[in-house]
Write a protein that holds these residues in place. Structure first.
Motif, PDB file in Angstrom:
ATOM      1  N   GLY A  22       0.813  -1.207   0.000  1.00  0.00           N
ATOM      2  CA  GLY A  22       0.000   0.000   0.000  1.00  0.00           C
ATOM      3  C   GLY A  22       0.844   1.254   0.000  1.00  0.00           C
ATOM      4  N   ARG A  23       0.185   2.387   0.211  1.00  0.00           N
ATOM      5  CA  ARG A  23       0.840   3.692   0.272  1.00  0.00           C
ATOM      6  C   ARG A  23       0.844   4.180   1.716  1.00  0.00           C
ATOM      7  NH1 ARG A  23      -2.582   4.221  -4.394  1.00  0.00           N
ATOM      8  NH2 ARG A  23      -4.251   5.086  -3.085  1.00  0.00           N
ATOM      9  N   THR A  24       1.984   4.627   2.197  1.00  0.00           N
ATOM     10  CA  THR A  24       2.066   5.156   3.556  1.00  0.00           C
ATOM     11  C   THR A  24       1.342   6.502   3.644  1.00  0.00           C
ATOM     12  OG1 THR A  24       4.126   6.345   3.118  1.00  0.00           O
ATOM     13  CG2 THR A  24       4.313   4.064   3.908  1.00  0.00           C
ATOM     14  N   THR A  25       1.066   6.917   4.875  1.00  0.00           N
ATOM     15  CA  THR A  25       0.499   8.257   5.053  1.00  0.00           C
ATOM     16  C   THR A  25       1.477   9.312   4.531  1.00  0.00           C
ATOM     17  OG1 THR A  25       1.301   8.189   7.342  1.00  0.00           O
ATOM     18  CG2 THR A  25      -1.041   7.737   6.977  1.00  0.00           C
ATOM     19  N   GLY A  26       2.775   9.031   4.633  1.00  0.00           N
ATOM     20  CA  GLY A  26       3.776   9.961   4.101  1.00  0.00           C
ATOM     21  C   GLY A  26       3.669  10.134   2.602  1.00  0.00           C
ATOM     22  N   SER A  27       3.481   9.028   1.878  1.00  0.00           N
ATOM     23  CA  SER A  27       3.315   9.109   0.424  1.00  0.00           C
ATOM     24  C   SER A  27       2.040   9.848   0.058  1.00  0.00           C
ATOM     25  CB  SER A  27       3.289   7.702  -0.191  1.00  0.00           C
ATOM     26  OG  SER A  27       4.569   7.127  -0.185  1.00  0.00           O
ATOM     27  N   CYS A  28       0.979   9.578   0.801  1.00  0.00           N
ATOM     28  CA  CYS A  28      -0.303  10.250   0.521  1.00  0.00           C
ATOM     29  C   CYS A  28      -0.204  11.750   0.770  1.00  0.00           C
ATOM     30  CB  CYS A  28      -1.404   9.635   1.379  1.00  0.00           C
ATOM     31  SG  CYS A  28      -1.763   7.914   0.987  1.00  0.00           S
ATOM     32  N   ALA A  29       0.421  12.126   1.881  1.00  0.00           N
ATOM     33  CA  ALA A  29       0.576  13.553   2.181  1.00  0.00           C
ATOM     34  C   ALA A  29       1.441  14.237   1.134  1.00  0.00           C
ATOM     35  CB  ALA A  29       1.173  13.733   3.574  1.00  0.00           C
ATOM     36  N   THR A  30       2.499  13.547   0.690  1.00  0.00           N
ATOM     37  CA  THR A  30       3.374  14.119  -0.339  1.00  0.00           C
ATOM     38  C   THR A  30       2.614  14.316  -1.644  1.00  0.00           C
ATOM     39  OG1 THR A  30       5.302  13.063   0.674  1.00  0.00           O
ATOM     40  CG2 THR A  30       5.518  13.798  -1.603  1.00  0.00           C
ATOM     41  N   ALA A  31       1.788  13.327  -2.004  1.00  0.00           N
ATOM     42  CA  ALA A  31       0.987  13.453  -3.221  1.00  0.00           C
ATOM     43  C   ALA A  31       0.038  14.639  -3.124  1.00  0.00           C
ATOM     44  CB  ALA A  31       0.210  12.159  -3.464  1.00  0.00           C
ATOM     45  N   PRO A 127       9.306  18.042  20.552  1.00  0.00           N
ATOM     46  CA  PRO A 127       8.050  18.602  21.048  1.00  0.00           C
ATOM     47  C   PRO A 127       7.739  19.948  20.412  1.00  0.00           C
ATOM     48  CG  PRO A 127       9.333  17.706  22.861  1.00  0.00           C
ATOM     49  CD  PRO A 127      10.223  17.662  21.652  1.00  0.00           C
ATOM     50  N   GLY A 128       6.429  20.140  20.171  1.00  0.00           N
ATOM     51  CA  GLY A 128       5.980  21.376  19.561  1.00  0.00           C
ATOM     52  C   GLY A 128       5.828  21.297  18.061  1.00  0.00           C
ATOM     53  N   GLU A 129       6.419  20.276  17.449  1.00  0.00           N
ATOM     54  CA  GLU A 129       6.360  20.111  15.996  1.00  0.00           C
ATOM     55  C   GLU A 129       5.177  19.228  15.600  1.00  0.00           C
ATOM     56  OE1 GLU A 129       8.429  20.937  13.116  1.00  0.00           O
ATOM     57  OE2 GLU A 129       8.898  22.571  14.485  1.00  0.00           O
ATOM     58  N   PRO A 130       4.651  19.421  14.386  1.00  0.00           N
ATOM     59  CA  PRO A 130       3.618  18.500  13.905  1.00  0.00           C
ATOM     60  C   PRO A 130       4.185  17.095  13.762  1.00  0.00           C
ATOM     61  CG  PRO A 130       4.372  19.921  12.129  1.00  0.00           C
ATOM     62  CD  PRO A 130       4.969  20.461  13.397  1.00  0.00           C
ATOM     63  N   ALA A 131       3.338  16.095  13.978  1.00  0.00           N
ATOM     64  CA  ALA A 131       3.784  14.698  13.957  1.00  0.00           C
ATOM     65  C   ALA A 131       3.926  14.207  12.516  1.00  0.00           C
ATOM     66  CB  ALA A 131       2.798  13.835  14.727  1.00  0.00           C
ATOM     67  N   ILE A 132       4.876  14.812  11.835  1.00  0.00           N
ATOM     68  CA  ILE A 132       5.221  14.451  10.458  1.00  0.00           C
ATOM     69  C   ILE A 132       6.676  13.992  10.502  1.00  0.00           C
ATOM     70  CG2 ILE A 132       5.405  15.232   8.070  1.00  0.00           C
ATOM     71  CD1 ILE A 132       3.478  17.537   8.832  1.00  0.00           C
ATOM     72  N   ASN A 133       6.906  12.719  10.269  1.00  0.00           N
ATOM     73  CA  ASN A 133       8.229  12.139  10.467  1.00  0.00           C
ATOM     74  C   ASN A 133       9.246  12.646   9.436  1.00  0.00           C
ATOM     75  OD1 ASN A 133       7.480  10.750  12.747  1.00  0.00           O
ATOM     76  ND2 ASN A 133       8.213   8.780  12.010  1.00  0.00           N
TER      77      ASN A 133
END
Length: 382
Positions: A22-31, A127-133
């Motif tokens: 499948g596609r990770t949430t990272g790939s989906c967000a990038t798209a 801490p303080g950053e959005p949870a985007i790896n």
């Protein structure tokens, strides 16, 4: 490597276990970012985009559900998460990006509705950053560069969100990890490998049989990628002698014993290599370490710290850590850190050994998320 030199990654090709990737949430967000930027900068509304993967040989074609202009000059694009055959709380969720120019010359990341914010140390994001790896962030930066195609970067704000993400996150470990407000945007390869299914267990047996087929002196289990370089460079194991077992430690031990019995053979050494976040769960008798079927390991590693006489305040700090990787960071300042991790390694090995009586020696080596050795391996050289 530019997009033109990459090849499409074919999600229709099954994983080795016959299941769909499948596609990770990272790939989906990038798209979503790339689609939004394409409308923002070029005035083009696209139905699919190419996402450059961390593997420089490939890109992934990702469908885009919706793109629209927002008030204030921002653009929003939406992509559906697709988890393949892997059970995933975010499968089918709508991941979106709202992109706007910030005139700072830099790309900035924000958590839109449904994506969490990190509030505690010990994760890959402060801490303080959005949870985007980190890897998804890098992929989004590539997307920006690709759409700009050499033009000057005015700077962009990338707000990444997930429809109903706050509800989805309640079914994950995020609340326990100190990630508030929604899901995390994850992925290290951009591709979801279907590893957490019963069918994967059947494939593990095949890999173990192959590993033992030429009667080696040793084989190694790795829950993931951590420890692979140690297996090759320090232990000198062949690729086929290193079996990625995902979360299935117990059944992997049983498959090993069964195969050795059928061969009427013995194995010199069975190695277990990986991060203590999964491996330390064995201290509680947990043999399937999937997060949906087991708790976190802080209590176990805190109990070991108490048992070896660490100060009560340090034990409490370990017990209250939000991840075992945070424990790794806490222990870095302790002179007795290596001995502590060695103690965990030996206790886990002792618990594993009775399940594989045809193995002469079971040995465990622990590593941090970046691959640094923690226990016995910290005193070894390749």
């Amino acid at each position: 490597m530019s997009d033109s030199t990459r090849r499409p990654y074919d999600l229709a090709t099954p994983a080795p276990n016959g299941l769909r990737r499948g596609r990770t949430t990272g790939s989906c967000a990038t798209a979503a970012v790339k689609a939004a930027l394409t409308l923002l900068l070029r005035g083009e509304m696209v139905r699919e985009v190419r996402v450059s993967l961390p593997d420089p040989d490939y890109y992934l074609v990702v469908p885009v559900e919706k793109t629209e202009r927002l008030a204030g000059g921002a653009v929003r694009a939406e992509v559906l998460k697709y988890g393949g055959d892997d059970p995933d709380n975010t499968d089918g969720a709508t991941i979106f990006a709202e992109v706007s120019v910030n005139d700072s010359g830099a790309v900035r990341f924000f958590a839109a509705a449904g994506v969490g914010t990190v509030t505690q140390p010990g994760l890959r994001i402060p801490p303080g950053e959005p949870a985007i790896n980190p890897v998804p962030r890098q992929m989004m930066q590539w997307a920006v560069d690709e759409v700009l195609d050499g033009a000057v970067n005015p700077g962009f704000d990338l707000a990444i969100g997930c429809v109903n993400g706050d509800t989805i996150a309640r079914r994950t470990f995020n609340p326990m990890l100190g990630i508030v407000g929604g899901i995390s945007i994850l992925g290290t390869s951009g591709i979801v490998e279907p590893m957490s299914l019963a069918a994967w267990m059947a494939s593990i047996e095949v890999y173990i049989r192959v590993a033992l087929g030429h009667h080696p002196d040793a084989i190694a289990f790795t829950p993931g990628k951590i420890g692979r370089s140690y297996a090759a460079d320090t232990l000198g194991l062949e690729k086929k002698e290193v079996v990625q077992i995902a979360n299935f430690v117990g059944v992997s031990l049983d498959y090993t014993q069964r195969t050795l019995e059928e061969q009427q053979a013995r194995l010199g050494t069975l190695w277990l290599l990986g991060h203590p976040g999964k491996i330390a769960k064995l201290l509680d008798g947990v043999w399937d370490t999937h997060s949906g079927r087991s708790g976190m390991a802080m209590g176990s590693v805190a109990a070991v710290a108490a048992g070896v006489g660490f100060a009560a305040d340090l034990v409490e700090q370990i017990e209250k850590a939000n991840t075992v990787e945070n424990v790794v960071q806490i222990m870095k300042t302790q002179a007795a850190a290596r001995g502590y991790w060695m103690g965990i390694e030996r206790r886990v090995a002792a618990l594993m050994a009775p399940r594989v009586p045809n193995v002469d020696r079971v040995a465990v080596r622990l590593f941090s998320m970046n691959g640094a050795p923690l226990g016995e391996a910290a005193g070894e050289t390749a």
